[in-house]
Design an enzyme around this catalytic site. Structure first.
Site, PDB file in Angstrom:
ATOM      1  N   LYS A 190      46.932  54.473  41.493  1.00  0.00           N
ATOM      2  CA  LYS A 190      46.552  55.407  42.728  1.00  0.00           C
ATOM      3  C   LYS A 190      46.535  54.581  43.417  1.00  0.00           C
ATOM      4  O   LYS A 190      44.805  53.484  43.649  1.00  0.00           O
ATOM      5  CB  LYS A 190      45.009  55.753  42.661  1.00  0.00           C
ATOM      6  CG  LYS A 190      44.224  56.018  43.323  1.00  0.00           C
ATOM      7  CD  LYS A 190      44.334  56.854  44.877  1.00  0.00           C
ATOM      8  CE  LYS A 190      42.872  57.031  44.861  1.00  0.00           C
ATOM      9  NZ  LYS A 190      43.371  55.481  47.335  1.00  0.00           N
ATOM     10  N   GLY A 201      38.968  45.751  43.823  1.00  0.00           N
ATOM     11  CA  GLY A 201      38.643  46.417  44.942  1.00  0.00           C
ATOM     12  C   GLY A 201      36.817  46.371  45.572  1.00  0.00           C
ATOM     13  O   GLY A 201      36.261  45.352  45.000  1.00  0.00           O
ATOM     14  N   SER A 202      35.672  46.906  46.347  1.00  0.00           N
ATOM     15  CA  SER A 202      34.864  46.587  46.034  1.00  0.00           C
ATOM     16  C   SER A 202      34.020  46.150  45.190  1.00  0.00           C
ATOM     17  O   SER A 202      33.859  47.167  44.002  1.00  0.00           O
ATOM     18  CB  SER A 202      34.190  47.647  47.595  1.00  0.00           C
ATOM     19  OG  SER A 202      34.248  48.942  46.939  1.00  0.00           O
ATOM     20  N   THR A 203      32.899  45.730  44.894  1.00  0.00           N
ATOM     21  CA  THR A 203      31.758  45.531  43.940  1.00  0.00           C
ATOM     22  C   THR A 203      30.575  46.938  43.671  1.00  0.00           C
ATOM     23  O   THR A 203      30.756  48.016  42.617  1.00  0.00           O
ATOM     24  CB  THR A 203      30.880  44.280  44.061  1.00  0.00           C
ATOM     25  OG1 THR A 203      31.559  43.112  44.200  1.00  0.00           O
ATOM     26  CG2 THR A 203      29.859  44.811  43.642  1.00  0.00           C
ATOM     27  N   GLU A 204      30.629  47.599  45.308  1.00  0.00           N
ATOM     28  CA  GLU A 204      30.421  49.136  44.888  1.00  0.00           C
ATOM     29  C   GLU A 204      30.871  49.468  44.142  1.00  0.00           C
ATOM     30  O   GLU A 204      30.595  50.606  43.242  1.00  0.00           O
ATOM     31  CB  GLU A 204      29.972  49.829  46.010  1.00  0.00           C
ATOM     32  CG  GLU A 204      29.159  51.005  46.272  1.00  0.00           C
ATOM     33  CD  GLU A 204      28.992  51.261  48.276  1.00  0.00           C
ATOM     34  OE1 GLU A 204      29.459  50.129  48.517  1.00  0.00           O
ATOM     35  OE2 GLU A 204      28.323  52.170  48.230  1.00  0.00           O
ATOM     36  N   GLY A 261      33.146  49.711  41.731  1.00  0.00           N
ATOM     37  CA  GLY A 261      33.190  48.859  40.568  1.00  0.00           C
ATOM     38  C   GLY A 261      32.083  49.927  39.987  1.00  0.00           C
ATOM     39  O   GLY A 261      32.421  49.842  38.622  1.00  0.00           O
ATOM     40  N   GLU A 272      37.921  44.221  38.836  1.00  0.00           N
ATOM     41  CA  GLU A 272      38.134  42.606  40.097  1.00  0.00           C
ATOM     42  C   GLU A 272      37.584  42.855  41.139  1.00  0.00           C
ATOM     43  O   GLU A 272      38.195  44.091  42.305  1.00  0.00           O
ATOM     44  CB  GLU A 272      39.353  42.379  39.538  1.00  0.00           C
ATOM     45  CG  GLU A 272      40.168  40.924  40.326  1.00  0.00           C
ATOM     46  CD  GLU A 272      40.227  40.800  41.552  1.00  0.00           C
ATOM     47  OE1 GLU A 272      38.711  40.593  42.150  1.00  0.00           O
ATOM     48  OE2 GLU A 272      40.898  40.394  42.302  1.00  0.00           O
ATOM     49  N   CYS A 300      40.229  38.546  47.934  1.00  0.00           N
ATOM     50  CA  CYS A 300      38.493  39.184  47.119  1.00  0.00           C
ATOM     51  C   CYS A 300      38.213  37.655  47.147  1.00  0.00           C
ATOM     52  O   CYS A 300      37.172  37.011  47.447  1.00  0.00           O
ATOM     53  CB  CYS A 300      38.507  39.772  45.733  1.00  0.00           C
ATOM     54  SG  CYS A 300      40.101  39.358  45.229  1.00  0.00           S
ATOM     55  N   GLU A 315      30.231  39.828  51.665  1.00  0.00           N
ATOM     56  CA  GLU A 315      31.510  39.659  51.094  1.00  0.00           C
ATOM     57  C   GLU A 315      32.163  40.416  52.741  1.00  0.00           C
ATOM     58  O   GLU A 315      31.648  41.720  53.201  1.00  0.00           O
ATOM     59  CB  GLU A 315      32.589  40.454  50.250  1.00  0.00           C
ATOM     60  CG  GLU A 315      33.649  40.078  50.134  1.00  0.00           C
ATOM     61  CD  GLU A 315      34.652  41.005  49.254  1.00  0.00           C
ATOM     62  OE1 GLU A 315      34.124  42.231  48.675  1.00  0.00           O
ATOM     63  OE2 GLU A 315      35.472  40.247  48.533  1.00  0.00           O
TER      64      GLU A 315
HETATM   65  P1  NDP Z   1      36.982  50.583  47.802  1.00  0.00           P
HETATM   66  O1  NDP Z   1      36.226  49.678  46.549  1.00  0.00           O
HETATM   67  O2  NDP Z   1      36.622  51.655  48.187  1.00  0.00           O
HETATM   68  O3  NDP Z   1      38.504  51.150  47.948  1.00  0.00           O
HETATM   69  C1  NDP Z   1      39.277  50.453  46.434  1.00  0.00           C
HETATM   70  C2  NDP Z   1      40.323  51.404  46.234  1.00  0.00           C
HETATM   71  O4  NDP Z   1      39.619  53.121  45.067  1.00  0.00           O
HETATM   72  C3  NDP Z   1      40.864  52.710  46.934  1.00  0.00           C
HETATM   73  O5  NDP Z   1      42.316  52.627  46.229  1.00  0.00           O
HETATM   74  C4  NDP Z   1      40.131  53.541  47.072  1.00  0.00           C
HETATM   75  O6  NDP Z   1      40.362  54.871  47.380  1.00  0.00           O
HETATM   76  C5  NDP Z   1      39.814  53.459  45.939  1.00  0.00           C
HETATM   77  N1  NDP Z   1      37.890  54.481  45.544  1.00  0.00           N
HETATM   78  C6  NDP Z   1      37.493  54.589  46.113  1.00  0.00           C
HETATM   79  N2  NDP Z   1      36.176  55.504  45.517  1.00  0.00           N
HETATM   80  C7  NDP Z   1      36.566  55.523  44.545  1.00  0.00           C
HETATM   81  C8  NDP Z   1      35.580  55.342  43.410  1.00  0.00           C
HETATM   82  N3  NDP Z   1      34.375  56.605  43.823  1.00  0.00           N
HETATM   83  N4  NDP Z   1      36.586  56.165  42.565  1.00  0.00           N
HETATM   84  C9  NDP Z   1      37.313  55.650  42.269  1.00  0.00           C
HETATM   85  N5  NDP Z   1      38.264  54.836  43.272  1.00  0.00           N
HETATM   86  C10 NDP Z   1      38.086  54.613  44.627  1.00  0.00           C
HETATM   87  O7  NDP Z   1      37.215  49.308  49.659  1.00  0.00           O
HETATM   88  P2  NDP Z   1      37.321  50.290  50.783  1.00  0.00           P
HETATM   89  O8  NDP Z   1      38.544  49.486  51.097  1.00  0.00           O
HETATM   90  O9  NDP Z   1      36.978  51.510  50.793  1.00  0.00           O
HETATM   91  O10 NDP Z   1      36.255  48.809  51.473  1.00  0.00           O
HETATM   92  C11 NDP Z   1      35.487  48.898  51.214  1.00  0.00           C
HETATM   93  C12 NDP Z   1      34.729  47.224  51.213  1.00  0.00           C
HETATM   94  O11 NDP Z   1      35.108  46.949  49.880  1.00  0.00           O
HETATM   95  C13 NDP Z   1      35.414  45.372  52.106  1.00  0.00           C
HETATM   96  O12 NDP Z   1      35.469  46.217  53.579  1.00  0.00           O
HETATM   97  C14 NDP Z   1      35.586  44.581  51.200  1.00  0.00           C
HETATM   98  O13 NDP Z   1      34.500  44.299  51.653  1.00  0.00           O
HETATM   99  C15 NDP Z   1      36.367  45.966  49.651  1.00  0.00           C
HETATM  100  N6  NDP Z   1      37.032  45.619  48.995  1.00  0.00           N
HETATM  101  C16 NDP Z   1      37.528  43.728  48.120  1.00  0.00           C
HETATM  102  C17 NDP Z   1      38.752  44.091  47.761  1.00  0.00           C
HETATM  103  C18 NDP Z   1      38.554  42.782  46.866  1.00  0.00           C
HETATM  104  O14 NDP Z   1      39.663  43.114  46.529  1.00  0.00           O
HETATM  105  N7  NDP Z   1      37.475  42.345  46.500  1.00  0.00           N
HETATM  106  C19 NDP Z   1      39.508  44.825  48.223  1.00  0.00           C
HETATM  107  C20 NDP Z   1      39.352  45.753  49.110  1.00  0.00           C
HETATM  108  C21 NDP Z   1      37.625  46.281  49.432  1.00  0.00           C
HETATM  109  P3  NDP Z   1      40.307  54.811  49.209  1.00  0.00           P
HETATM  110  O15 NDP Z   1      41.276  54.011  49.926  1.00  0.00           O
HETATM  111  O16 NDP Z   1      41.052  56.281  49.172  1.00  0.00           O
HETATM  112  O17 NDP Z   1      39.178  54.739  49.165  1.00  0.00           O
END
Ligand code: NDP
Length: 506
Positions: free
Chosen positions: A212, A264-267, A269, A286, A320, A417
């Site tokens: 995804k 992706g984000s810690t939230e 995760g 991660e 990240c 972050e």
């Molecule tokens: P997210 O963690 O929301 O997105 C990462 C992925 O997870 C995307 O494919 C997203 O889909 C998907 N996703 C979102 N919500 C859910 C869920 N409840 N269950 C499963 N998958 C989900 O990151 P954001 O893009 O919203 O960015 C927000 C913040 O996160 C950034 O400002 C940054 O600080 C941090 N971030 C950190 C990353 C890292 O590598 N450490 C990478 C990206 C972001 P969709 O795109 O459709 O929302």
């Protein structure tokens, strides 16, 4: 060499190092301009609409829903992309299960390797097309997609192709088995590279995948799906579900998924960890970071400046493991910050497709708002803000490279972050203080240390609580090297032999 140059060199020999290097800076203040060097976008044909990739075919979403992906540098709509719902997740997981049981799982590793090598070679052959598409959909500069994202993505497929027929020598027993169906959710900062990090080890180990991609950057994952077709990968081995956060949530919660991998984000995760807890699914996360890049007074300053710039301004800081907290020894702090500002005035911000561009667009309006809000908080909390004097394009999402000095550890810009081109500078006096400050974060993904002393590098590396510690360099990646964090940066390793463990039943 003429007299003038001789005289110049003699003068330079008498001039202290600091003044000499400062004078050598190439700035546009003198009216010197780079000629435009745009990469042609003709090599890419972007379709008006894209379907989901399920069972080896592109299909519409069951609901018929779509969403738009835009070019963040211009806000120009690029394409409409299918929005996968719960029924589509069911279909993709079922296709992956069938492929796991009937073709990919039973296939000898040496045969799986051939497909992975084929995908790697096609990625190389089509690298320009991928680089241009990634820059258009993500906003990152072409020189980064061309020189980093795409070659590294191909390298991951090459590397794991090499493991596919050698799993019994990987240190996980004499006959390590795949787990089954992997549900993989990836972010928007390195769209193709993250897909490669997830898919290559999973496939090498004999798993099948449902991927995804992020909502704002679906296009290169869909082009990769086309590459899977071109490589004649058996149907269902790789499935790509474009959609929103709800699509990711439905995927990770699906009972037919045996292994979940998320970046992706810690939230998010944490939400995924709650969903997966107690289900028996394997999980790797991660997540975010707030890395310290530590510069000692004996560091080679010019190299350190390049490392600081690469650490936080590479990929607009959407990294990240970005070195977003600069810890610099107090005795050289003013000099380092001065050199850094001068260097930042030479960075070129603008058209991501121009080969001279250093800083591209911020990936989305939402991310720009977050960077803007946190930077405002930095000023409100009393830190001093400096932004490189560059003209921002009228359309699109842009943020000038920014440095905050006078930052204290309690400031939000030192703790949260920002995920943008914003550096927070803190100072320290002793190595012990540097370690304490470096570790004063809930994250633990990466760190950097700059010093001439090898013994100090080892001393620091043993004490800094980070999954990766770079010494006299920053943001170096290699498919053979494991990467990952701990604490709020997540768990599990991607890359290298360690990356196989996440996809084997061990
Ligand atoms: P997210 O963690 O929301 O997105 C990462 C992925 O997870 C995307 O494919 C997203 O889909 C998907 N996703 C979102 N919500 C859910 C869920 N409840 N269950 C499963 N998958 C989900 O990151 P954001 O893009 O919203 O960015 C927000 C913040 O996160 C950034 O400002 C940054 O600080 C941090 N971030 C950190 C990353 C890292 O590598 N450490 C990478 C990206 C972001 P969709 O795109 O459709 O929302």
């Amino acid at each position: 060499m003429g007299d003038g140059a001789e005289r110049g060199n003699a003068a330079a020999r008498r001039t202290p190092q600091r003044q000499r290097s400062a004078g050598a800076t190439l700035t546009t203040e003198r009216g010197w301009q780079y000629a435009l060097a745009p990469e042609s976008r003709e090599i890419v044909s972007i379709e008006p609409e894209y379907g989901l990739f399920v069972g080896g075919k592109f299909t519409a979403a069951e609901s018929g829903g779509t969403f738009e992906t835009v070019n963040p540098a211009t806000e120009e709509p690029l394409a409409r992309v299918a929005m996968a719902g719960v029924v589509d997740v069911d279909r993709a997981v079922a296709a992956a299960r069938t492929a796991f049981e009937q073709t990919w799982g039973p296939m000898p590793g040496a045969e799986r390797a051939k497909y992975l090598y084929r995908i790697a070679r096609i990625l190389q052959e089509r690298s320009r097309e991928f680089a241009v598409l990634e820059s258009i959909d993500n906003g990152k500069p072409i020189k980064e997609t061309r020189d980093v994202d795409i070659p590294l993505a191909a390298a991951h497929f090459f590397y794991y192709a090499g493991w596919a027929d050698k799993l019994e020598y990987a240190g996980f027993g004499s006959d390590p088995r795949p787990i089954g169906v992997a549900g993989q959710v990836i972010p928007w900062n390195f769209p193709l590279l993250m897909a490669a990090w997830k898919l290559a080890p999973a496939l090498a180990a004999g798993n099948t995948c449902v991927l995804k991609p992020a909502e704002t950057t679906p296009l290169t994952a869909l082009l990769l799906a086309e590459v899977c077709q071109q490589a004649e990968l058996p149907p269902g081995v790789v499935n790509v579900l474009t959609g929103a956060g709800e699509t990711g949530a439905a995927l990770v919660a699906h009972p037919g998924v045996d292994k979940v991998a998320f970046t992706g984000s810690t939230e998010v995760g944490i939400a995924i960890a709650e969903t997966v807890a107690g289900t028996g699914k394997k999980l790797t996360l991660e997540l975010g970071g707030k890395a310290a890049n530590v510069v000692f007074d004996d560091a080679p300053v010019e190299q350190a400046i390049e490392g600081i710039v690469n650490g936080i301004f590479f990929n607009q800081g959407h990294v990240c493991c970005a070195g977003s907290r600069l810890l610099v020894q107090e005795s050289v702090a003013d000099h380092v910050v001065d050199r850094l500002r001068r260097r930042l005035t030479t960075l070129r911000l603008g058209d991501p497709l121009d080969k001279n561009t250093d800083i591209g667009a911020i990936n989305s309006r939402q991310q720009l708002d977050k960077i803007t809000e946190l930077s405002a908080a930095g000023e409100a909390e009393g830190a001093h803000r400096w932004s490189a004097p560059c003209e921002l394009p009228k359309k699109g999402f842009w943020f000038a490279p920014t440095v905050f000095t006078g930052v204290s550890q309690s400031h939000r810009i030192a703790r949260e972050e920002i995920f943008g081109p914003v550096l927070s500078v803190l100072t320290f006096r002793t190595p012990e203080e540097a370690v304490t400050k470096a570790n004063n974060t809930p994250y633990g993904l990466s760190a950097g240390v700059w010093t001439e002393k090898g013994s100090r590098i080892l001393w620091m590396a043993q004490r800094m609580r980070a999954g990766v510690v770079w010494a006299n360099t920053y943001n170096r990646f290699d498919p053979a090297s494991p990467f990952g964090g701990y604490r709020e940066s997540g768990f599990g390793r991607e890359g290298g032999r360690h990356g196989l463990a996440a996809y084997l039943d061990v």
